[in-house]
Design a protein around this motif. Sequence first.
Motif, mmCIF file in Angstrom:
data_model
loop_
_atom_site.group_PDB
_atom_site.id
_atom_site.type_symbol
_atom_site.label_atom_id
_atom_site.label_comp_id
_atom_site.label_asym_id
_atom_site.label_seq_id
_atom_site.Cartn_x
_atom_site.Cartn_y
_atom_site.Cartn_z
ATOM 1 N N UNK A 222 0.839 -1.203 0.000
ATOM 2 C CA UNK A 222 0.000 0.000 0.000
ATOM 3 C C UNK A 222 0.873 1.253 0.000
ATOM 4 N N UNK A 223 2.040 1.184 0.658
ATOM 5 C CA UNK A 223 2.974 2.308 0.582
ATOM 6 C C UNK A 223 3.486 2.481 -0.848
ATOM 7 N N UNK A 224 3.745 1.377 -1.549
ATOM 8 C CA UNK A 224 4.159 1.453 -2.951
ATOM 9 C C UNK A 224 3.048 2.075 -3.797
ATOM 10 N N UNK A 225 1.806 1.655 -3.564
ATOM 11 C CA UNK A 225 0.682 2.205 -4.334
ATOM 12 C C UNK A 225 0.527 3.709 -4.097
ATOM 13 N N UNK A 226 0.729 4.142 -2.856
ATOM 14 C CA UNK A 226 0.607 5.570 -2.559
ATOM 15 C C UNK A 226 1.707 6.360 -3.263
ATOM 16 N N UNK A 227 2.929 5.831 -3.239
ATOM 17 C CA UNK A 227 4.024 6.522 -3.913
ATOM 18 C C UNK A 227 3.802 6.577 -5.418
ATOM 19 N N UNK A 228 3.227 5.535 -5.988
ATOM 20 C CA UNK A 228 2.986 5.520 -7.426
ATOM 21 C C UNK A 228 1.857 6.453 -7.831
ATOM 22 N N UNK A 229 1.029 6.882 -6.877
ATOM 23 C CA UNK A 229 -0.058 7.813 -7.198
ATOM 24 C C UNK A 229 0.467 9.210 -7.491
ATOM 25 N N UNK A 230 1.633 9.555 -6.947
ATOM 26 C CA UNK A 230 2.193 10.877 -7.159
ATOM 27 C C UNK A 230 3.041 10.885 -8.427
ATOM 28 N N UNK A 231 2.914 11.899 -9.262
ATOM 29 C CA UNK A 231 3.857 12.038 -10.388
ATOM 30 C C UNK A 231 5.270 12.247 -9.851
ATOM 31 N N UNK A 247 24.115 18.803 -4.694
ATOM 32 C CA UNK A 247 24.183 17.591 -5.496
ATOM 33 C C UNK A 247 23.802 16.371 -4.670
ATOM 34 N N UNK A 248 24.095 16.409 -3.356
ATOM 35 C CA UNK A 248 23.757 15.271 -2.500
ATOM 36 C C UNK A 248 22.249 15.184 -2.293
ATOM 37 N N UNK A 249 21.592 16.330 -2.129
ATOM 38 C CA UNK A 249 20.141 16.318 -1.998
ATOM 39 C C UNK A 249 19.478 15.769 -3.260
ATOM 40 N N UNK A 250 20.022 16.127 -4.420
ATOM 41 C CA UNK A 250 19.466 15.631 -5.684
ATOM 42 C C UNK A 250 19.555 14.111 -5.739
ATOM 43 N N UNK A 251 20.720 13.564 -5.409
ATOM 44 C CA UNK A 251 20.897 12.116 -5.461
ATOM 45 C C UNK A 251 19.969 11.403 -4.496
ATOM 46 N N UNK A 252 19.870 11.907 -3.263
ATOM 47 C CA UNK A 252 19.034 11.253 -2.258
ATOM 48 C C UNK A 252 17.565 11.335 -2.641
ATOM 49 N N UNK A 253 17.126 12.497 -3.112
ATOM 50 C CA UNK A 253 15.702 12.665 -3.450
ATOM 51 C C UNK A 253 15.311 11.760 -4.616
ATOM 52 N N UNK A 254 16.144 11.704 -5.644
ATOM 53 C CA UNK A 254 15.834 10.825 -6.775
ATOM 54 C C UNK A 254 15.791 9.370 -6.325
ATOM 55 N N UNK A 255 16.719 8.985 -5.462
ATOM 56 C CA UNK A 255 16.721 7.607 -4.965
ATOM 57 C C UNK A 255 15.511 7.285 -4.106
ATOM 58 N N UNK A 256 15.084 8.239 -3.263
ATOM 59 C CA UNK A 256 13.955 7.988 -2.366
ATOM 60 C C UNK A 256 12.611 8.021 -3.074
ATOM 61 N N UNK A 257 12.575 8.452 -4.313
ATOM 62 C CA UNK A 257 11.306 8.511 -5.044
ATOM 63 C C UNK A 257 11.260 7.535 -6.219
ATOM 64 N N UNK A 258 12.212 6.604 -6.295
ATOM 65 C CA UNK A 258 12.236 5.690 -7.438
ATOM 66 C C UNK A 258 12.505 4.243 -7.039
ATOM 67 N N UNK A 259 12.122 3.854 -5.828
ATOM 68 C CA UNK A 259 12.373 2.491 -5.354
ATOM 69 C C UNK A 259 11.187 1.553 -5.572
#
Length: 388
Positions: A222-231, A247-259
């Motif tokens: 359900x956590x995966x489904x919620x994350x997939x609801x957001x563009x 640059x570190x914030x960019x890497x972490x944010x992209x990683x935390x939104x694409x798992x």
Amino acid sequence: MPTAVNPMDRIETGQTDMPPSRSPWAETWHLLRQNRMALSGLIIFLIFFAVAVAGLTVTSGKDPILDPARVRLQEKLRPPLSAPKTDRLRPEALPALGIYLLGTDELGRDVFARMLQGAWVSLTVGFVAVGIAVGIGILLGGIAGYYGRQYIQSGHIIFGLLLVAAIVLAYHRLLTAAAVLLITAIAGWGFTSRHARNVSTLPGYLKWMVLPTMQVDTLIMRAVDIMLCFPSFFLILTVVALLPPSIYNIMVIIGLTSWMGTTRFVRAEFLSLREQDFVAAARALGISDARIIFRHIMPNAVAPVLVSATLGIASAMLTEAGLSFLGFGVPPPHATWGNILSDGKAFIFDAPWLTFVPGVVILIVVLAFNLFGEGMRDILNPKLRERN
């Protein structure tokens, strides 16, 4: 008449017509060589990796060989392969190659040096972001696939929230309060797990801690489904706008939104493999869950993860380029392909190379990763390999 030869005699003497066996790595390399598109993608990736490492070497340091930040206003918007005007420049401002290989931008900076610096930034963002996403995906997917039928107690939820609060306090450098919450969360989680199967040993006022709430698989999916609801891109854009540019914030944010994709792949593989006979045999022998997961199941579940990671690197590089193009990416003075492309959009008719050079490079590199990922998917999946 010729004497008949017993096949068993040929097998015993090693005289068989069967092809020589290959190791898994040798078989993968053999199939990769037959897939020309995937092999081309791999070659381009290796070239890109070598260029990125070379770019880090020649563009970093106090006195770099190629200085991407050197401003030459009298040499602005010079076309590719143009020679510098030596009568206008000091000796230290002359390009190391003797020519502007890819031209200059509106400040007279060498586009070739900036592209080399941007190659390392793109490579770092791609690999680190995908590493974070794959790590989270393997962890959550493995838990959902192997322990999915078990129930989460109410105490687990409460102490899990305390753990999140401790991480937030540590981020804001409130270390004392974070340490107290962390110790409380770990102790409470262990207490709940220890008494979850033996409720009768608990006093009445603590039995609420071991009340079952939902299955592990239900919570994670359900956590995966919620994350997939957001563009994803707009979610990244919102978070990046709220945090300081780094640059570190960019890497972490992209990683935390694409798992999410990796989590689904790993969960599906674990659900299939945990019912196999070799896992049942390992349980019958009394082997621990950790050894079963990491020694027996995980090696058989990494194939789709490798494909997902390869395709994810291309996606992370595109995301970083898009953020830099919009002005929310890696901050100056670092050069990235996205901000080079953004700087060139105002001079698309006067200096088209500022747009075409980074655009074409992004296209080639991302296409190479996609071709290599698609080829690895066909190679690692026997059904697709037989169909092709």
